[in-house]
Design an enzyme around this catalytic site. Structure first.
Site, PDB file in Angstrom:
ATOM      1  N   LYS A 145       9.215  -2.233   4.869  1.00  0.00           N
ATOM      2  CA  LYS A 145      10.239  -1.205   5.147  1.00  0.00           C
ATOM      3  C   LYS A 145       9.600   0.085   5.660  1.00  0.00           C
ATOM      4  CE  LYS A 145      12.033   1.730   1.797  1.00  0.00           C
ATOM      5  NZ  LYS A 145      11.980   3.121   2.152  1.00  0.00           N
TER       6      LYS A 145
ATOM      7  N   ARG B 129      11.718  17.039  -2.220  1.00  0.00           N
ATOM      8  CA  ARG B 129      10.969  16.304  -1.189  1.00  0.00           C
ATOM      9  C   ARG B 129      10.747  17.211   0.022  1.00  0.00           C
ATOM     10  NH1 ARG B 129      12.764  10.011  -0.981  1.00  0.00           N
ATOM     11  NH2 ARG B 129      10.805   9.906   0.146  1.00  0.00           N
TER      12      ARG B 129
ATOM     13  N   ASP C 236       5.959   3.730  -6.029  1.00  0.00           N
ATOM     14  CA  ASP C 236       7.123   2.879  -5.758  1.00  0.00           C
ATOM     15  C   ASP C 236       7.130   1.588  -6.589  1.00  0.00           C
ATOM     16  OD1 ASP C 236       8.085   4.732  -3.987  1.00  0.00           O
ATOM     17  OD2 ASP C 236       7.215   3.778  -2.215  1.00  0.00           O
TER      18      ASP C 236
ATOM     19  N   CYS D  36      16.056   8.526  -1.076  1.00  0.00           N
ATOM     20  CA  CYS D  36      16.209   8.485  -2.532  1.00  0.00           C
ATOM     21  C   CYS D  36      16.043   9.873  -3.134  1.00  0.00           C
ATOM     22  CB  CYS D  36      15.144   7.569  -3.130  1.00  0.00           C
ATOM     23  SG  CYS D  36      15.466   5.838  -2.843  1.00  0.00           S
TER      24      CYS D  36
END
Ligand code: EPU
Length: 427
Positions: free
Chosen positions: A22, A120, A304, A115
Site C-alpha cells: 500500500k 501528523r 504499523d 488515519c
C-alpha cells in the site's frame, strides 16, 4: 453499514499470498505524474486508497487503462492541471504536491487526511520544497506551492526521519535542476521502491535505503513497466494472525529481509518461523510468551505492526511492554480490546499488556487501519463471536482480507447491515 463478524477459536491452516505494498502504491501512482509516457504499474493492491488516487489522476486528465485486476497503464502525458480536485481523505494526497511541483513547478493539493494517529505535521515536506526554491503557503485547507518554474536542487537535512518527507522530496527533485541531497532520510522498503521506479523511468537517484539520498535532476522521465514490492505490513499481519489464532501457515510473495524485525519479535514470543526465498512459514505450538517492543523507523520494529502484536500479547503468558516512538494516538485500540476483556494500560508512550488465558467476544469499532487489522486478530483469538464496525478503515489498506482469512480457515464474514431489521450476509 458494513461490519465483519468473526467466530474465533479456529487455528489457521494453508497459504496466503501477500498483495503489493500500500505505502509504495500510494506514492508510485502520484509519481506517474512526473512521466511523459505510459507507466505500467504491476502488483497494485486492490484497496480503497488506490481506487481514490486513480480517480484523482483521471479527474486531472490522466488516461488509465486496466490491464488486469492488479496492473494499470497510467499515462499522465496530457495532464495540464496543477491543482488536485479532491484527495484529502487519504494521507498520501501529499505526494501529489511533490509530483506536481516536480512536473509543473507548481501544485495545489488538499491537506492530507488518513488515519488519526495523533498530530501528523508535514513541516519537513514543506521545508524540502522551500529549500528547492518554492514558496509554500497553506490556505483554505490546501497546500499551495509555487516554484516559479523549475525547482533547483538543494541540500536538505530532515529534522525527523520521515517516510513521507523523504518520498515527497525525491518526487519534487527528480526533474529539478541540479543535485538534491536528503540527509537523515527514511530507509523503509517503499522508499527504495519509489527510487527504483523513478530510476527505471530515467531518474538518477542513489542511496535510497541509506540515510543519505542523492537525486541528480534529469530533464525528462520516460514510460516503462514497474512491479510494486509486496506489502511488508500485510505479510506481518498474517504472521501475527497465527500468533493470535494458532495453527500453521505459509505466507507467500514476501521479501523476508523486510520482515526481519517483525519475525524477530514473533520468534521471541515463541512462534516457530522458517524463511524461504519469497515465503515464510509460521507455526504456533504452545502458548506465547510476553515480549517488549520499541517502535522505530526501518529497520526498527514498525509502528504499523503494534495493534496486531498487541492482539496476540493480550493472550500471551506474562506482562508485555510496547513503547511507541512515532504516533501519539497509536494505542487507540486499547479501549476496544478492553471490551474483549484484555488487560492493557496505556501510560503515555507505553502500553503495558498483562496477558490473560482467553479473550471473550464483543463488538469493536475500527478506529484506524492497523487497529482494525489488530481487532480481526483479537477476534480470532477468542472462542466467541466478535463484531467489528467501521471496517472502511481496514479496507483502505488490506486487499480482500476477509477472503484471505477465510481461505486460511478463519470464520469471518463481511456483512452489510442496511438497517437494524435487515441483516444480509455478503460473503
Ligand atoms: N513528522 C514530522 N514532520 C513531518 C513529517 C513527519 O514531525 O513533516 C513526524 C511525524 O509526526 C511522526 C514521524 O515524523 O512522528 C514519522 O512520520 P512519517 O512522515 O514517517 O509518516 P508518514 O509518511 O505520514 C508513513 C506511513 C504510515 C506509517 C508511517 C511511519 C504512508 C502513506 N504512511 O506515514 O503508515 O505509520 O510512515 O512508518 O506511507 C499505515 O500504513 O497504516 C500508516 C499509517
Amino acid at each position: 453499514m458494513i461490519k465483519y463478524v468473526i467466530e474465533g477459536g479456529r487455528p489457521l491452516r494453508g497459504e496466503v499470498t501477500v498483495s503489493g505494498a500500500k505505502n509504495a502504491a500510494v506514492a508510485l501512482i502520484p509519481a506517474t505524474l512526473l512521466v511523459k509516457g505510459v507507466c505500467r504499474l504491476e502488483n497494485i493492491p486492490k484497496i480503497s486508497d488506490v481506487t481514490l488516487l486513480l480517480s484523482v489522476l483521471r479527474r486531472m486528465g490522466a488516461v488509465i487503462q486496466t490491464v488486469n485486476s492488479h496492473t494499470y497503464d497510467i499515462d499522465c502525458t496530457n495532464v495540464d492541471s496543477c491543482s488536485v480536485p479532491f484527495a484529502s481523505r487519504i494521507r498520501a494526497s501529499y505526494y501529489l504536491a511533490g509530483a506536481l511541483l516536480g512536473r509543473f513547478g507548481r501544485g495545489e493539493v488538499p491537506l492530507p487526511g488518513g488515519c488519526d494517529l495523533g498530530e501528523r505535521p508535514i513541516d519537513q515536506h514543506l521545508k524540502g520544497f522551500r529549500a528547492m526554491g518554492a514558496d509554500v503557503t497553506i490556505a483554505n485547507g490546501n497546500i499551495i506551492a509555487d516554484g516559479h518554474g523549475r525547482l533547483r536542487g538543494a541540500g536538505i537535512y530532515l529534522d525527523v526521519v520521515s517516510v513521507g518527507a523523504t518520498i515527497n522530496i525525491m518526487l519534487a527533485a527528480a526533474l529539478a535542476e541540479g543535485m538534491t541531497v536528503i540527509d537523515n532520510a527514511a530507509k523503509e522498503p517503499h522508499i527504495v521502491d519509489v527510487a527504483n521506479f523513478l530510476n527505471s523511468m530515467g531518474a538518477n537517484i542513489t542511496g535510497a535505503g541509506t540515510d543519505v539520498i542523492k537525486i541528480r535532476g534529469v530533464d525528462k522521465l520516460h514510460g516503462g513497466s514497474y512491479t510494486i514490492i509486496p506489502d511488508q505490513i500485510e505479510a506481518g499481519t498474517y504472521l501475527a494472525a497465527v500468533g493470535a489464532a494458532g495453527g500453521k501457515i505459509l505466507v507467500r510473495n514476501v521479501i523476508p529481509k523486510h520482515l526481519d524485525s517483525i519475525v524477530a519479535k514473533l520468534e521471541e514470543a515463541g512462534l516457530e518461523i522458517r524463511d524461504f526465498d519469497d515465503s515464510i512459514q509460521i507455526e504456533r505450538t504452545s502458548r506465547l510468551r510476553s515480549i517488549h517492543i520499541k517502535t522505530m523507523p526501518y529497520p526498527g520494529f514498525p509502528t504499523d505492526m503494534v495493534p496486531q502484536l498487541a492482539a496476540l500479547l493480550c493472550v500471551a503468558d506474562g506482562t508485555s511492554y510496547i513503547n511507541e516512538g512515532i504516533w501519539s494516538n497509536r494505542f487507540r485500540f486499547a479501549d476496544e480490546y478492553a471490551r474483549l476483556g484484555a488487560h492493557i494500560q496505556v501510560n503515555g508512550k507505553t502500553a503495558v499488556i498483562e496477558g490473560i488465558p482467553e479473550l471473550s467476544g464483543a463488538t469493536m469499532k475500527a478506529c484506524d487501519l492497523r487497529a482494525g487489522a489488530g481487532m480481526i486478530l483479537a477476534g480470532l483469538a477468542t472462542k466467541d463471536i466478535t463484531e467489528i464496525e467501521d471496517v472502511h478503515h481496514i479496507e483502505r489498506g488490506y486487499e480482500d482480507i476477509v477472503e484471505k482469512m477465510r481461505a486460511l480457515g478463519a470464520n469471518i464474514r463481511r456483512v452489510v447491515v442496511p438497517d437494524k431489521t435487515d441483516l444480509r450476509v455478503v460473503i
